[in-house]
Design an enzyme around this catalytic site. Sequence first.
Site, PDB file in Angstrom:
ATOM      1  N   HIS A   1      -7.209  -3.930   7.428  1.00 42.41           N
ATOM      2  CA  HIS A   1      -7.614  -2.863   8.345  1.00 42.41           C
ATOM      3  C   HIS A   1      -9.089  -2.539   8.093  1.00 42.41           C
ATOM      4  CE1 HIS A   1      -3.182  -2.277   8.346  1.00 42.41           C
ATOM      5  NE2 HIS A   1      -3.422  -2.025   9.617  1.00 42.41           N
TER       6      HIS A   1
ATOM      7  N   LEU B   1       0.848  -1.208   0.000  1.00 44.42           N
ATOM      8  CA  LEU B   1       0.000   0.000   0.000  1.00 44.42           C
ATOM      9  C   LEU B   1       0.879   1.252   0.000  1.00 44.42           C
ATOM     10  CD1 LEU B   1      -2.772   1.439   0.497  1.00 44.42           C
ATOM     11  CD2 LEU B   1      -2.362   1.097   2.954  1.00 44.42           C
ATOM     12  N   VAL B   2       1.825   1.322   0.906  1.00 43.27           N
ATOM     13  CA  VAL B   2       2.671   2.523   1.039  1.00 43.27           C
ATOM     14  C   VAL B   2       3.716   2.559  -0.079  1.00 43.27           C
ATOM     15  CG1 VAL B   2       4.393   3.657   2.494  1.00 43.27           C
ATOM     16  CG2 VAL B   2       2.325   2.699   3.531  1.00 43.27           C
ATOM     17  N   GLY B   3       4.395   1.419  -0.286  1.00 45.41           N
ATOM     18  CA  GLY B   3       5.450   1.372  -1.312  1.00 45.41           C
ATOM     19  C   GLY B   3       4.904   1.700  -2.699  1.00 45.41           C
TER      20      GLY B   3
ATOM     21  N   TYR C   1       3.755  -5.754  17.308  1.00 40.82           N
ATOM     22  CA  TYR C   1       4.053  -4.899  16.141  1.00 40.82           C
ATOM     23  C   TYR C   1       4.554  -3.540  16.616  1.00 40.82           C
ATOM     24  CZ  TYR C   1       3.053  -2.107  11.922  1.00 40.82           C
ATOM     25  OH  TYR C   1       3.142  -1.270  10.836  1.00 40.82           O
TER      26      TYR C   1
ATOM     27  N   LEU D   1      -3.753   4.175   7.552  1.00 36.73           N
ATOM     28  CA  LEU D   1      -3.656   4.505   6.126  1.00 36.73           C
ATOM     29  C   LEU D   1      -4.684   3.729   5.311  1.00 36.73           C
ATOM     30  CD1 LEU D   1       0.226   4.274   5.870  1.00 36.73           C
ATOM     31  CD2 LEU D   1      -1.158   6.358   5.996  1.00 36.73           C
TER      32      LEU D   1
ATOM     33  N   LYS E   1       8.183  -1.694  15.869  1.00 32.93           N
ATOM     34  CA  LYS E   1       8.312  -0.372  15.249  1.00 32.93           C
ATOM     35  C   LYS E   1       9.039   0.606  16.181  1.00 32.93           C
ATOM     36  CE  LYS E   1       6.587  -0.931  11.183  1.00 32.93           C
ATOM     37  NZ  LYS E   1       7.415  -0.709   9.973  1.00 32.93           N
TER      38      LYS E   1
ATOM     39  N   THR F   1      -0.635   7.769  10.800  1.00 36.11           N
ATOM     40  CA  THR F   1      -1.886   7.288  11.380  1.00 36.11           C
ATOM     41  C   THR F   1      -2.395   6.166  10.477  1.00 36.11           C
ATOM     42  OG1 THR F   1      -4.025   8.031  12.234  1.00 36.11           O
ATOM     43  CG2 THR F   1      -3.352   8.896  10.097  1.00 36.11           C
TER      44      THR F   1
ATOM     45  N   SER G   1       4.275   3.606  12.838  1.00 32.46           N
ATOM     46  CA  SER G   1       2.810   3.574  12.889  1.00 32.46           C
ATOM     47  C   SER G   1       2.346   4.278  14.162  1.00 32.46           C
ATOM     48  CB  SER G   1       2.334   2.121  12.931  1.00 32.46           C
ATOM     49  OG  SER G   1       0.978   2.083  13.298  1.00 32.46           O
ATOM     50  N   SER G   2       1.107   4.747  14.144  1.00 31.91           N
ATOM     51  CA  SER G   2       0.580   5.463  15.321  1.00 31.91           C
ATOM     52  C   SER G   2       0.328   4.516  16.484  1.00 31.91           C
ATOM     53  CB  SER G   2      -0.743   6.156  14.954  1.00 31.91           C
ATOM     54  OG  SER G   2      -1.683   5.180  14.511  1.00 31.91           O
ATOM     55  N   CYS G   3       0.411   3.191  16.235  1.00 31.07           N
ATOM     56  CA  CYS G   3       0.142   2.263  17.343  1.00 31.07           C
ATOM     57  C   CYS G   3       1.339   2.158  18.295  1.00 31.07           C
ATOM     58  CB  CYS G   3      -0.233   0.884  16.817  1.00 31.07           C
ATOM     59  SG  CYS G   3       1.150   0.025  16.102  1.00 31.07           S
TER      60      CYS G   3
END
Length: 312
Positions: free
Chosen positions: A180, A15-17, A137, A167, A141, A165, A108-110
């Site tokens: 997600h 998704l990000v890449g 996780y 995504l 991170k 946050t 990540s926001s987590c």
Amino acid sequence: MIRSSRIYVAGHRGLVGGAIMRRIERQGYETIITRTRDELDLTDQQAVNEFFDQQRPEYVFLAAAKVGGIMANSTYPADFIRENLLIQTNVIEAAYRSGVRKLLFLGSSCIYPKLAPQPIKEEYLLTGLLEPTNKAYAIAKIAGLTMVDAYREQFGFNGVSLMPTNLYGPGDNFDLESSHVLPALIRKFHEAKLSGAPTVTVWGTGTPRREFLHVDDLADAAAFIMDKYDGGDILNIGVGEDVSIGELAALVAQIVGYEGEIVFDTSKPDGTPRKLLDNSRLLSLGWRPKIALKDGIVSTYKWYVANGAQQS
Ligand code: GFB
């Protein structure tokens, strides 16, 4: 980065890449290096060292990770901590050893405490207990951003860490068990509309709140930070507002055109009650998000119908 810069995007199919690839290809960079998982196993330190020694990238977007939603994280914590520690450790170490000019690490926001004051400032890191459903996780991170920080302190290595946050966007994972919430709801409402199902089940109570950033905004910020920020502080990136899961479900149903009933399965976990990020540090650098949530969901739904629906 200049046109001829050697740029490696780790995780280019994710998704990000995928969003970072679209962004830097559009900017006309000529030497973008990628490897599929079959071509390069990022959990294998020797293979990663050899790759960096041969390819000598100058800039690295570290967007490769094992990611997933609340169910995947609470079901496979060992996989999440092991794979993410291996990937990030191998890439950060090889990048430093091979003389990479700059690496962007994505967290990540987590990583923040379950009950951190809202909106969450970067300095709240490690000030409280983590959300149990994704602690493995989150600690991976946190180890990654700490490694970036330590390599800057000990070796002067220019690594920067960005904490996004939740995504969403094109290229997301729509598998109903591992995804997600937003892609899961898009798929659930779409399939219910097609089948005429009278109800759609949403996990949890619907009361937790989540902030959603479109992945193209994230990619825009990643390119911006790669060029403009060389500091040692972690940077939050969000949109500055959140919605409840119940509100989100109603919005997705409206966009998809589903008119049946939404029911909540409270046997499923809610996870952290809220994780709205304070992104004033990033805003003060001059970047801001552009994609509004409703527009982002509409475009992602269009992408899903054209691409995802067949895959999942
Ligand atoms: O997006 P999500 O899986 O992850 O869940 P987190 C967000 C909220 O949506 C939870 C609810 O309260 C879920 O119970 N939800 C409702 C659903 N229906 C669904 C559904 O069909 N699928 C899913 N997946 N959720 C993740 C972390 O936490 O956030 C990751 O586990 C990562 O490590 C990611 O940090 C950004 O937002 O709760």
